[in-house]
Scaffold this motif. Structure first.
Motif, short mmCIF file in Angstrom:
data_model
loop_
_atom_site.label_atom_id
_atom_site.label_comp_id
_atom_site.label_asym_id
_atom_site.label_seq_id
_atom_site.Cartn_x
_atom_site.Cartn_y
_atom_site.Cartn_z
N SER A 124 9.39 7.12 -3.21
CA SER A 124 8.38 6.82 -2.73
C SER A 124 6.89 6.67 -3.68
O SER A 124 6.02 6.33 -3.32
N SER A 125 7.45 6.74 -5.08
CA SER A 125 6.43 6.46 -6.16
C SER A 125 7.02 5.74 -7.24
O SER A 125 8.19 6.21 -7.63
N THR A 126 6.07 5.20 -8.13
CA THR A 126 6.80 4.71 -9.43
C THR A 126 7.36 5.57 -10.60
O THR A 126 8.24 5.34 -11.23
N PRO A 127 6.24 6.60 -10.76
CA PRO A 127 6.80 7.67 -11.78
C PRO A 127 8.28 8.20 -11.20
O PRO A 127 8.92 8.47 -11.99
N ALA A 128 8.54 8.57 -9.72
CA ALA A 128 9.67 8.96 -9.58
C ALA A 128 10.88 7.99 -9.92
O ALA A 128 12.03 8.22 -10.22
N ARG A 156 -2.75 9.46 -18.53
CA ARG A 156 -1.57 9.80 -17.92
C ARG A 156 -1.19 11.34 -18.01
O ARG A 156 -0.41 11.70 -17.14
N SER A 199 0.81 -1.23 -0.11
CA SER A 199 0.15 0.09 0.05
C SER A 199 0.71 1.17 0.07
O SER A 199 0.31 2.34 -0.35
N GLN A 214 -2.91 13.48 -15.57
CA GLN A 214 -2.36 13.48 -14.32
C GLN A 214 -1.18 14.38 -14.17
O GLN A 214 -0.76 14.55 -13.12
N GLY A 245 3.29 2.07 -2.10
CA GLY A 245 3.92 2.56 -3.25
C GLY A 245 5.12 2.75 -3.49
O GLY A 245 5.61 3.24 -4.45
N THR A 246 6.20 2.28 -2.51
CA THR A 246 7.54 2.53 -2.58
C THR A 246 8.36 1.48 -3.78
O THR A 246 7.69 0.64 -3.80
#
Length: 560
Positions: free
Chosen positions: A47-51, A269, A28, A272, A30-31
């Motif tokens: 901390s996120s998939t895009p990063a 996408r 949960s 967003q 998302g890291t």
């Protein structure tokens, strides 16, 4: 790779750099963790998939820059894909196999010059840089050739062998020279000059689309495209994509549906990444998604796709309502072109608010404006469970000097129950509020309201803002005038006009009944609201109350 026995031991395995993203920690959270196959590269966490994907692309570009600085691919290297048993491609363009099976030992014939290739997998979480032969690079889906190594110098042959080969034509040998661009089995050639900068973009690596694959020009001859059999249409690479966590099949038919789903995924996408939301655009995207998923469900018979289409249709409707609440009118109306008005209530919440007003008018124990006002605000506090908390400050703000008398009337009529005396309730403070009970709203009684906790809180806040308006308080207007202000706000169109468009205002008798006034008394209170800058204009001719809210109170409009 076919080489002479005398030079085989001098060749080294092609280098491979693998950069990948993996989930890290709790699902949960998302890291993600960014790791590289090179020992010198430490793991990184994001901390996120895009990063993480952005950092992975930068890491790949860093390695590519270093490889180019070190001279690029090595001509004496063995094919890195062959060293991995050619597991990077599932079809062999050299043998014609396209059944997805792994190649059998000995059936793959590497050849051609060594190239530097980069490949991103379809999930957008693995990037691979490798020195491979050009034949394997052509067989790997969505692979991009960045540079070609010069052919290694062959070991000098014995003098006798040179004399024996002199004058004989060579047959079955692959040419190792020439200025011909590399050609993929499923792409037309697209030369990339050796001097061009080496980099890949986040969008290209994330989607790994075939459009991003463009092989580089090199000094070597490479295998040509597979020749189609008679009557067979030439093979073309098809774009693929994802939408709503689903991968769009590359062979989905009709082709227009496949293209629409891919473009929709890209559009969502892109939305967003917007700095500011645009509800009109978002509503259109949800509408398109609903239509596309409904057709997808018809084609495949997948019930989950039909459920997703229904959800998209509901999301489009909700987004449109949000837009109407913000701008004060539906999309395409003139009111939608004006300044955005942040409404306190949505259209559905305003419907519930008018239900509460009707309940108060029917169930107030005494026909007095002060009693109606107290019943309204206490009903909103106890609407969900039949009980709620109030403080003495709440009561005196609502009822001013009549608080004690009104509470005693409500307790005497058994409409309200207090845990103590009225005096104790008026003395309660925020740190120790009084728990009041409204017997007719207890759970065992028939439920007059169907809204939830959030809606109850919204309506209660809206009502208190209306009756406690700053200019109304400054002019010290009474309970009847405050009730009329609230009633007019609850029965207003998005443009601020009172009543439905076809009704031309409000029924004077109904407004007077809610405010505990006689119809002929309404005119005087209307004038007070005009003086308090609540109504811009109003008249009571013909038994109807017509008027317009001022711009400053438009956020309180009930959106009929």
């Amino acid at each position: 790779m076919t080489v002479e026995a005398g030079t085989q031991q001098e060749r080294v395995t092609g280098r491979v750099w693998a950069v990948r993203l993996d989930p890290h920690g709790r699902p949960s959270a998302g890291t993600v963790r960014l790791s590289c196959s090179r020992p010198a590269c430490a793991d990184q966490h994001f901390s996120s998939t895009p990063a993480g994907r952005k950092a992975a692309v930068e890491h790949v570009n860093m390695h590519l820059a270093r490889i180019r600085a070190d001279g690029g691919p090595r001509g004496e290297a063995w094919c890195g894909c062959r060293a991995a048993d050619c597991a990077w491609h599932t079809s062999d363009v050299l043998t014609g196999r396209r059944d997805g099976a792994r190649p059998v030992e000995g059936t793959v014939r590497c050849g051609g010059p060594v190239v530097l290739m980069v490949h991103a997998n379809r999930a957008g979480r693995l990037w691979r840089i490798a020195e491979t032969c050009v034949r394997c690079a052509a067989a790997i889906p969505d692979c991009r050739i960045l540079d070609t190594a010069p052919a290694p110098r062959p070991a000098p042959a014995p003098i006798g062998a040179v004399r024996e080969a002199a004058g004989k034509p060579e047959t079955g040998r692959e040419p190792t020279g020439g200025n011909v661009a590399a050609v993929f089995s499923d792409h037309a050639p697209s030369p990339l000059p050796p001097s061009a900068p080496v980099s890949i973009s986040a969008s290209a690596s994330a989607s790994a689309s075939a459009d991003a694959s463009s092989p580089a020009a090199g000094p070597a001859v490479t295998p040509g495209a597979r020749t189609a059999s008679p009557g067979e249409a030439p093979r073309r690479a098809k774009r693929w994509g994802k939408i709503a966590q689903r991968t769009v099949p590359h062979d989905l038919q009709p082709d227009a549906l496949r293209v629409e789903l891919i473009e929709l995924g890209d559009a969502f996408r892109a939305y967003q990444q917007r700095a500011e939301p645009d509800l009109v655009v978002l509503a259109e995207l949800h509408e398109r998604k609903a239509r596309a998923f409904a057709l997808w469900a018809d084609v495949t018979g997948d019930g989950t796709l039909r459920h997703e289409a229904h959800r998209a249709r509901k999301a489009a409707q909700t987004t449109l309502e949000m837009h109407e609440n913000r701008v004060g009118g539906p999309i395409g109306t003139a009111s939608g072109n004006g300044p955005v008005v942040e409404r306190l209530l949505t259209r559905q919440q305003a419907v519930h608010a008018r239900t509460v007003l009707g309940y108060v008018q029917d169930h107030a124990p005494y026909p007095e404006a002060e009693v109606h006002l107290a019943v309204l605000l206490l009903t909103l506090r106890a609407a969900r469970a039949g009980s709620g908390n109030i403080t003495g400050q709440d009561l005196t703000a609502w009822l001013q000097g009549d608080a004690e008398r009104v509470l005693e009337q409500l307790v005497a009529a058994d409409w309200l129950r207090l845990p103590g005396t009225v005096t104790e309730a008026l003395a309660s403070r925020p740190e120790g509020p009084t728990a009041v009970t409204v017997p007719t709203l207890l759970p065992e009684q028939p439920r007059p309201f169907v809204f939830g906790k959030t809606t109850r809180s919204k309506i209660s806040g809206w009502a208190q803002k209306a009756v406690g308006d700053r200019k109304i308080r400054k002019k010290k207007l009474g309970a009847a005038t405050r009730l009329l202000a609230l009633y007019s706000a609850a029965h207003t169109r998005p443009d601020g006009r009172l009543g439905h468009a076809e009704d031309d205002g409000l029924e004077l008798d109904e407004a007077a009944a809610f405010c505990a006034l006689r119809p002929e008394e309404i005119t005087g209170h209307v004038e007070l609201l005009i003086a308090a800058d609540w109504l811009a204009e109003a008249d009571t001719a013909g038994g109807r109350l017509r008027g317009q809210l001022t711009e400053r109170v438009l956020p309180l409009a009930g959106l009929l």
